[in-house]
Design a protein around this motif. Structure first.
Motif, short mmCIF file in Angstrom:
data_model
loop_
_atom_site.label_atom_id
_atom_site.label_comp_id
_atom_site.label_asym_id
_atom_site.label_seq_id
_atom_site.Cartn_x
_atom_site.Cartn_y
_atom_site.Cartn_z
N SER A 1 2.95 1.60 -3.35
CA SER A 1 2.42 1.77 -4.37
C SER A 1 2.14 3.43 -4.39
CB SER A 1 1.22 1.02 -4.69
OG SER A 1 0.24 1.32 -3.77
N GLY A 2 1.61 3.70 -3.03
CA GLY A 2 1.40 5.21 -3.25
C GLY A 2 2.44 6.32 -3.36
N ILE A 3 3.86 5.71 -2.92
CA ILE A 3 5.08 6.46 -3.15
C ILE A 3 5.31 6.78 -4.63
CG2 ILE A 3 7.54 6.67 -2.65
CD1 ILE A 3 6.02 7.10 -0.31
N LEU A 4 4.98 5.25 -5.28
CA LEU A 4 5.22 5.21 -6.88
C LEU A 4 4.52 6.05 -7.41
CD1 LEU A 4 6.06 1.40 -7.13
CD2 LEU A 4 7.40 3.11 -7.59
N GLY A 5 3.15 6.04 -7.03
CA GLY A 5 1.97 7.09 -7.58
C GLY A 5 2.39 8.41 -7.51
N ALA A 6 3.06 8.70 -6.24
CA ALA A 6 3.54 10.08 -6.19
C ALA A 6 4.56 10.67 -7.28
CB ALA A 6 3.80 10.49 -4.62
N MET B 1 3.88 11.86 1.54
CA MET B 1 4.72 10.60 1.21
C MET B 1 5.33 10.22 2.40
SD MET B 1 6.12 11.86 -2.39
CE MET B 1 7.42 10.63 -2.87
N GLY C 1 0.87 -1.09 0.16
CA GLY C 1 0.11 -0.15 -0.02
C GLY C 1 0.90 1.42 0.18
#
Lengths: 361, 138
Positions: free
Chosen positions: A160-165, A185, A157
């Motif tokens: 994938s948030g960091i990647l999306g950012a 982040m 979770g």
């Protein structure tokens, strides 16, 4: 001294029973029964009977038939048949069908009986150890399943948030917006970090040994006072501490810290932000070899239908703050190791109180 | 705008990202954010989300405390059909678990499943598909 091994002997001849008991009662805890109802009565009252001796030739039912009957209802006790040579056919039959562990021929000598008991007892212990290990294994498997599920959400979770950012940052030019995203982040990464630290706590509680030492609650709580001082000031939460320890207390300091830290951090975390008189109260009272610890907050409280589940692994009863679902599970595991207990009282929108009691080691 | 958006997710960062991406696709899209699925359900039930929109695209996270994505959909499917038809629910999750994928597929309300992080082209093709299906002119 270890408790005596419990043995049941069934025979329709009273004098056999008396002789058996007389020669064995010093070393073993012997129950005797002159008929099957009596025997069943003993088994019901003493589920920890380990070995059953039964005479083959009895009115109503033979020994083999009796063993066959109780095999399903009382699978744990080891079954030994007492019989004369003339019954050898039925003995062979019973052994082959797996109903009896051994047979001792009549008339028996005490030395034969004792050797049969010792062997049967070893068999019994190995068997019960196996079933304990089986239960532990079952529990480990089901926790492993929960872990696999949690890894794909709680670890993937935040990642994938960091990647999306990073993806959206490519089309971002405003520095203020960029800083806001970096702040979010950071929050996600901290959550991931907390998760990994709690996982470490989880592991040490499951596998680690206890290290018992003298506990000075004034000193122990003093550390927490410092840790939560800053938080208590910035979030405007009054932190009240009351300690009453007039006798020595022995326990594992790491497990105690884990319990206190989880309860205190929850108490600070789940405060009602709109409340003007926020407080966390910690009361420790050591009396007659038991430490009673209370952590009381003026927080958001827990809904009644969630209370039963808050100690479960990965259970989270709030979306208000980032929780890992480890905290209270770890508290419960630590208490299990310290033979302690925990109770919770909670009123929605008023606050929650956790009451812990731990005996000295 | 005839198309608007709802984001239901318990992670602030994921809200921020989804919002950014939707705005990057079209600045005029309206977006409502919910950290707690129960609040989203209350507003959807009351018909308060966006009265002007023809269809509302819902990005629904699966793994959330209190009410998770599956529980949300179970309640959603009990609503009036007129309400349900206004929403196009997409599961947006970090999970690769087969059990999750199978479960998402077992609900008629999930029109699609996207694995986080969502890519810009996944979003634009989703918007294209919905605008064609509901004959919306942006």
């Amino acid at each position: 001294m270890a408790e005596k091994i419990k043995i049941l002997y069934i025979d329709d001849e009273m004098e056999n029973l008396t002789g058996f008991k007389a020669s064995l009662r010093l070393d073993y805890h012997v129950f005797t029964a002159v008929n099957i109802p009596d025997a069943l009565n003993h088994l019901a009252k003493h589920p920890d009977i380990r070995i059953i001796f039964c005479d083959q030739r009895m009115p109503v039912k033979t020994g083999v038939e009796f063993f066959e009957e109780i095999r399903g209802t009382h699978p744990l006790p080891v079954r030994i048949l007492l019989t004369a040579y003339t019954d050898i056919e039925s003995v062979i039959d019973a052994i082959n069908r797996g109903n009896i562990f051994r047979f001792v021929k009549k008339p028996w000598a005490p030395v034969e009986i004792i050797s049969a008991i010792e062997e049967a007892n070893r068999f019994y212990l190995a068997n019960s150890m196996l079933s304990v290990r089986n239960d532990e294994l079952q529990k480990a498997y089901s926790e492993l399943d929960k872990f696999a599920y949690s890894v794909s959400h709680d670890i993937r979770g935040p990642l994938s948030g960091i990647l999306g950012a990073i993806n959206v940052s490519r089309e971002m030019h405003d520095i203020v917006e960029m800083k806001e995203m970096l702040f979010l982040m950071e929050k996600s990464l901290k959550k991931l970090d907390t998760y990994i630290l709690s996982m470490h706590d989880y592991y040490s509680l499951q596998r680690g040994e206890l290290l018992i030492s003298d506990i000075d609650f004034n000193k122990l709580v003093g550390e927490f006072k410092d840790i939560y001082k800053i938080y208590s000031q910035t979030a405007n939460v009054d932190f009240k501490i009351e300690i009453n320890q007039r006798e020595p207390f022995r326990s594992d300091v790491i497990a105690l810290k884990l319990i206190l830290n989880n309860l205190l951090s929850n108490a600070f975390k789940y405060q009602d932000k709109s409340n003007n008189a926020k407080s966390v109260e910690l009361i420790v009272e050591v009396y007659k070899g038991v430490a009673n610890i209370q952590v009381k907050d003026t927080g958001v409280g827990i809904l009644g239908n969630h209370i039963g589940e808050i100690f479960n692994l990965f259970y989270r009863a709030s979306s208000q703050e980032a929780g890992s679902g480890f905290g209270l599970y770890n508290v419960k595991s630590a208490l299990l190791k310290l033979s302690g207990q925990i109770e919770v009282n909670s009123v929605l929108n008023k606050g929650t109180t956790f009451m812990v009691s731990i005996p000295t080691k | 705008m005839q198309l608007s958006f709802v984001i239901i997710d318990d992670t602030e960062l994921d809200h921020f990202i989804a919002l950014k991406m939707i705005r990057n696709a079209n600045k005029k899209f309206r977006v409502k954010s919910f950290i707690d699925a129960t609040h989203a359900l209350e507003q959807i039930t009351a018909g308060d989300i966006d009265k002007d929109a023809k269809v509302i695209l819902v990005f629904l996270d699966i793994y959330m405390p209190l009410m998770n994505g599956f529980e949300f959909v179970e309640e959603f499917e009990k609503l009036d059909e007129a309400i349900q038809n206004k929403y196009y629910v997409v599961a947006l999750t970090s999970s690769w678990q087969i059990s999750d994928i199978n479960r998402v597929n077992s609900y008629r309300s999930f029109k699609k499943m996207i694995t986080k992080p969502m890519k810009a082209d996944e979003l634009s093709s989703l918007i294209n598909k919905v605008t064609i299906e509901y004959s919306i002119h942006l």
